[in-house]
Design a protein around this motif. Sequence first.
Motif, PDB file in Angstrom:
ATOM      1  N   ASN B  18       0.846  -1.192   0.000  1.00  0.00           N
ATOM      2  CA  ASN B  18       0.000   0.000   0.000  1.00  0.00           C
ATOM      3  C   ASN B  18       0.883   1.244   0.000  1.00  0.00           C
ATOM      4  O   ASN B  18       2.040   1.200   0.436  1.00  0.00           O
ATOM      5  CB  ASN B  18      -0.899   0.041   1.233  1.00  0.00           C
ATOM      6  N   THR B  20       0.752   5.880   0.111  1.00  0.00           N
ATOM      7  CA  THR B  20      -0.003   7.135   0.182  1.00  0.00           C
ATOM      8  C   THR B  20       0.861   8.268  -0.348  1.00  0.00           C
ATOM      9  O   THR B  20       2.037   8.375  -0.008  1.00  0.00           O
ATOM     10  CB  THR B  20      -0.422   7.454   1.629  1.00  0.00           C
ATOM     11  N   TYR B  22       0.971  12.502  -0.752  1.00  0.00           N
ATOM     12  CA  TYR B  22       0.394  13.669  -0.095  1.00  0.00           C
ATOM     13  C   TYR B  22       0.605  14.930  -0.919  1.00  0.00           C
ATOM     14  O   TYR B  22       1.608  15.102  -1.616  1.00  0.00           O
ATOM     15  CB  TYR B  22       1.034  13.874   1.282  1.00  0.00           C
ATOM     16  N   TRP B  34      -6.423  15.000  -9.174  1.00  0.00           N
ATOM     17  CA  TRP B  34      -5.300  14.080  -9.261  1.00  0.00           C
ATOM     18  C   TRP B  34      -5.241  13.520 -10.675  1.00  0.00           C
ATOM     19  O   TRP B  34      -6.275  13.139 -11.255  1.00  0.00           O
ATOM     20  CB  TRP B  34      -5.454  12.932  -8.260  1.00  0.00           C
ATOM     21  N   LYS B  57     -13.558   7.207  -3.968  1.00  0.00           N
ATOM     22  CA  LYS B  57     -12.862   5.960  -4.237  1.00  0.00           C
ATOM     23  C   LYS B  57     -12.979   5.598  -5.708  1.00  0.00           C
ATOM     24  O   LYS B  57     -14.038   5.738  -6.325  1.00  0.00           O
ATOM     25  CB  LYS B  57     -13.429   4.833  -3.370  1.00  0.00           C
ATOM     26  N   THR B  62      -8.002   5.653  -3.246  1.00  0.00           N
ATOM     27  CA  THR B  62      -8.851   6.457  -2.374  1.00  0.00           C
ATOM     28  C   THR B  62      -8.269   7.861  -2.302  1.00  0.00           C
ATOM     29  O   THR B  62      -7.088   8.032  -2.006  1.00  0.00           O
ATOM     30  CB  THR B  62      -8.928   5.863  -0.954  1.00  0.00           C
ATOM     31  N   GLN B  64      -8.665  11.835  -0.776  1.00  0.00           N
ATOM     32  CA  GLN B  64      -9.263  12.601   0.303  1.00  0.00           C
ATOM     33  C   GLN B  64      -8.882  14.071   0.163  1.00  0.00           C
ATOM     34  O   GLN B  64      -7.741  14.402  -0.191  1.00  0.00           O
ATOM     35  CB  GLN B  64      -8.775  12.058   1.655  1.00  0.00           C
ATOM     36  N   SER B  73      -4.833  13.731  -0.239  1.00  0.00           N
ATOM     37  CA  SER B  73      -4.007  12.530  -0.274  1.00  0.00           C
ATOM     38  C   SER B  73      -4.591  11.523  -1.258  1.00  0.00           C
ATOM     39  O   SER B  73      -5.797  11.524  -1.532  1.00  0.00           O
ATOM     40  CB  SER B  73      -3.899  11.903   1.111  1.00  0.00           C
ATOM     41  N   LEU B  74      -3.694  10.705  -1.754  1.00  0.00           N
ATOM     42  CA  LEU B  74      -4.065   9.602  -2.647  1.00  0.00           C
ATOM     43  C   LEU B  74      -3.500   8.328  -2.033  1.00  0.00           C
ATOM     44  O   LEU B  74      -2.290   8.239  -1.788  1.00  0.00           O
ATOM     45  CB  LEU B  74      -3.459   9.829  -4.037  1.00  0.00           C
ATOM     46  N   HIS B  75      -4.364   7.376  -1.758  1.00  0.00           N
ATOM     47  CA  HIS B  75      -3.940   6.110  -1.179  1.00  0.00           C
ATOM     48  C   HIS B  75      -4.230   4.995  -2.168  1.00  0.00           C
ATOM     49  O   HIS B  75      -5.342   4.913  -2.694  1.00  0.00           O
ATOM     50  CB  HIS B  75      -4.690   5.856   0.143  1.00  0.00           C
ATOM     51  N   THR B  77      -4.215   0.914  -2.582  1.00  0.00           N
ATOM     52  CA  THR B  77      -4.192  -0.361  -1.868  1.00  0.00           C
ATOM     53  C   THR B  77      -3.739  -1.473  -2.809  1.00  0.00           C
ATOM     54  O   THR B  77      -4.163  -1.522  -3.958  1.00  0.00           O
ATOM     55  CB  THR B  77      -5.607  -0.694  -1.343  1.00  0.00           C
TER      56      THR B  77
END
Lengths: 116, 114
Positions: B18, B20, B22, B34, B57, B62, B64, B73-75, B77
């Motif tokens: 995973n 993230t 920022y 993004w 999502k 994901t 936020q 942020s971009l996460h 998974t």
Amino acid sequence: GAVVSQHPSRVICKSGTSVKIECRSLDFQATTMFWYRQFPKKSLMLMATSNEGSKATYEQGVEKDKFLINHASLTLSTLTVTSAHPEDSSFYICSARATGTVYGYTFGSGTRLTVV
Amino acid sequence: TQLLEQSPQFLSIQEGENLTVYCNSSSVFSSLQWYRQEPGEGPVLLVTVVTGGEVKKLKRLTFQFGDARKDSSLHITAAQPGDTGLYLCAGRRESGGSNYKLTFGKGTLLTVNP
């Protein structure tokens, strides 16, 4: 979806000559178009903002006489690199904002310019 | 001075991990986007966030938007090799004027190794 066509995708020119890059919005009208320059593995650097029918607004440090921008219609903007030098070699990208939208930015696929 | 601070600039991870990314600023943005870009291509929009605290999502991604609309942020998974690319955040400042120009972060070059 919205499509922006950028042409040519690659161009090689001799030092001292001029090169024109076209940016067309194919299925929408774009009051505003933006021109960016990008170095390898780096982010986009805004060069100028062009509005249809008016003079382009250049970012600080960008030579307006070297990078001529024309936005003669709601679907076409052109960037002309005049008297090109090897240091002008770069990836140039345009984007268009659809008229009447706030978030609708569409990017072209870029032009790789090499000046030899 | 970089208006949008994006970190990390480079990230190399193994498939399945995973991560993230920022994007931070001291300025307020009316919207933040993004993008993902592959070599020799233009950026492709992934998402637009406009409301403070918004979470969106997109499959394993994901996004936020901070409550104060100053950060995002971009996460990702379970990253896959197909996620490899340059990820860019870009925002439209609240005081950006009528031209709606975007401010870009420096980008995050992500490499996902098989």
